[in-house]
Design an enzyme around this catalytic site. Structure first.
Site, PDB file in Angstrom:
ATOM      1  N   ALA A 291      14.670  28.823 -13.228  1.00 51.26           N
ATOM      2  CA  ALA A 291      13.290  28.822 -12.752  1.00 51.26           C
ATOM      3  C   ALA A 291      12.368  29.098 -13.940  1.00 51.26           C
ATOM      4  O   ALA A 291      12.820  29.494 -15.016  1.00 51.26           O
ATOM      5  CB  ALA A 291      13.126  29.897 -11.684  1.00 51.26           C
ATOM      6  N   CYS A 292      11.071  28.883 -13.714  1.00 47.68           N
ATOM      7  CA  CYS A 292      10.064  29.209 -14.732  1.00 47.68           C
ATOM      8  C   CYS A 292      10.232  30.670 -15.145  1.00 47.68           C
ATOM      9  O   CYS A 292      10.388  31.525 -14.269  1.00 47.68           O
ATOM     10  CB  CYS A 292       8.678  28.981 -14.140  1.00 47.68           C
ATOM     11  SG  CYS A 292       7.322  29.500 -15.205  1.00 47.68           S
ATOM     12  N   PRO A 293      10.221  31.016 -16.426  1.00 48.49           N
ATOM     13  CA  PRO A 293       9.885  30.204 -17.593  1.00 48.49           C
ATOM     14  C   PRO A 293      11.098  29.632 -18.308  1.00 48.49           C
ATOM     15  O   PRO A 293      10.992  29.240 -19.475  1.00 48.49           O
ATOM     16  CB  PRO A 293       9.191  31.227 -18.486  1.00 48.49           C
ATOM     17  CG  PRO A 293       9.970  32.486 -18.248  1.00 48.49           C
ATOM     18  CD  PRO A 293      10.374  32.442 -16.803  1.00 48.49           C
TER      19      PRO A 293
END
Lengths: 83, 141
Positions: A21-23
Site C-alpha cells: 500500500a501507499c507509500p
C-alpha cells in the site's frame, strides 16, 4: 502518450509493487530509479489508487517524464522516463 | 541545488501516529528532502531498544478500542511497522533521529546505546529550535 502507444512500450525496468500500500510503491520507484540510465523507461505496477496520483506528481517534482498509466485487471501500469 | 529540509518533532509514542510519521517520512525521502526528527516525550519511550519492535508496549493515540483492528488491517495491507518505515527512510535518504535528552531520561534512557541502533544522537532543545528555524517544512506529531 496515448494508450495504444503505452501498450507498445518495453520498459527497461519493471517495479512490481502490487503487494504494498501507499507509500510502498513510491518508495520502490524511488529505489529503482537510481539504477536506471537517463532516458530509460520504468513501469511501476501498483494496485493502490493513491499511487496512481502520486507517481505523476513525483515525476514532475523530480524532473522525470511521466508517460502515462494503463489500467490493467485490478492494477495500474504507470510509465515514466528517467531524466 | 540544496535539498529541502523537513523538521519533525515526534512527541507521540503511539502506534498510529508513529506509523503516520513513517508514511510522511517516506514521502519526504522520495522527494529527496533532508529530514531531522527530534524525538520527544513518549516518542523517546518508543525508541527504547526493548520497546521499539514490541507492539504490545505501544497503544493508539486515541480510540484505543480500535487498536487490534488497526494492527490487523496494517498486516492485511502489507503496511510496514513504524520502525521499518523509519529504518527504510534512513537507508534511502538523509534522515537523522535525535533523541531529546530529557525525554530519554524520563524512561530510563540515559545513553544512546539504550535506544534503537538507528537513532543518531542525544541532543538538547537548542538543536531542535535551530533545525525548526531552518526547515522548509516543520511538523509536530
Amino acid at each position: 502518450m496515448e494508450t495504444t502507444n503505452l501498450m507498445t512500450i518495453v520498459a527497461e525496468k519493471t517495479v512490481d509493487a502490487r503487494g504494498t500500500a501507499c507509500p510502498g510503491p513510491l518508495l520502490e520507484a524511488k529505489k529503482a530509479i537510481g539504477i536506471l540510465e537517463i532516458g530509460q523507461i520504468m513501469e511501476v505496477l501498483s494496485a493502490d489508487e493513491g499511487t496512481r496520483v502520486d507517481i505523476p506528481k513525483w515525476c514532475t517534482k523530480q524532473g522525470h517524464e511521466y508517460l502515462g498509466t494503463l489500467e490493467e485487471n485490478g492494477y495500474y501500469k504507470i510509465f515514466l522516463r528517467k531524466n | 541545488m540544496e535539498n529541502k529540509k523537513m523538521c519533525m518533532a515526534l512527541f507521540s509514542g503511539s502506534l498510529d501516529k508513529l506509523t503516520a510519521a513513517g508514511v510522511i517520512m517516506s514521502g519526504a525521502v522520495a522527494d529527496d528532502m533532508d529530514i531531522d526528527v527530534y524525538v520527544l516525550m513518549q516518542g523517546a519511550r518508543a525508541f527504547l531498544k526493548d520497546i521499539a519492535e514490541n507492539k504490545d508496549q505501544l497503544n493508539m493515540s486515541e480510540n484505543v478500542e480500535y487498536r487490534e483492528q488497526f494492527i490487523a488491517a496494517c498486516k492485511d495491507l502489507n503496511v510496514k511497522e513504524w520502525h521499518q518505515f523509519f529504518m527504510e527512510a534512513k537507508e534511502i535518504g538523509n534522515v537523522k533521529f535525535h533523541i531529546c535528552g530529557l525525554a530519554g531520561k524520563l524512561w530510563g534512557g540515559n545513553k544512546i546505546e539504550d535506544f534503537v541502533e538507528w537513532a543518531d544522537d542525544i541532543v538538547g532543545i537548542s538543536e531542535y529550535i535551530t533545525a525548526a528555524q531552518n526547515a522548509d517544512i516543520h511538523l509536530f506529531i
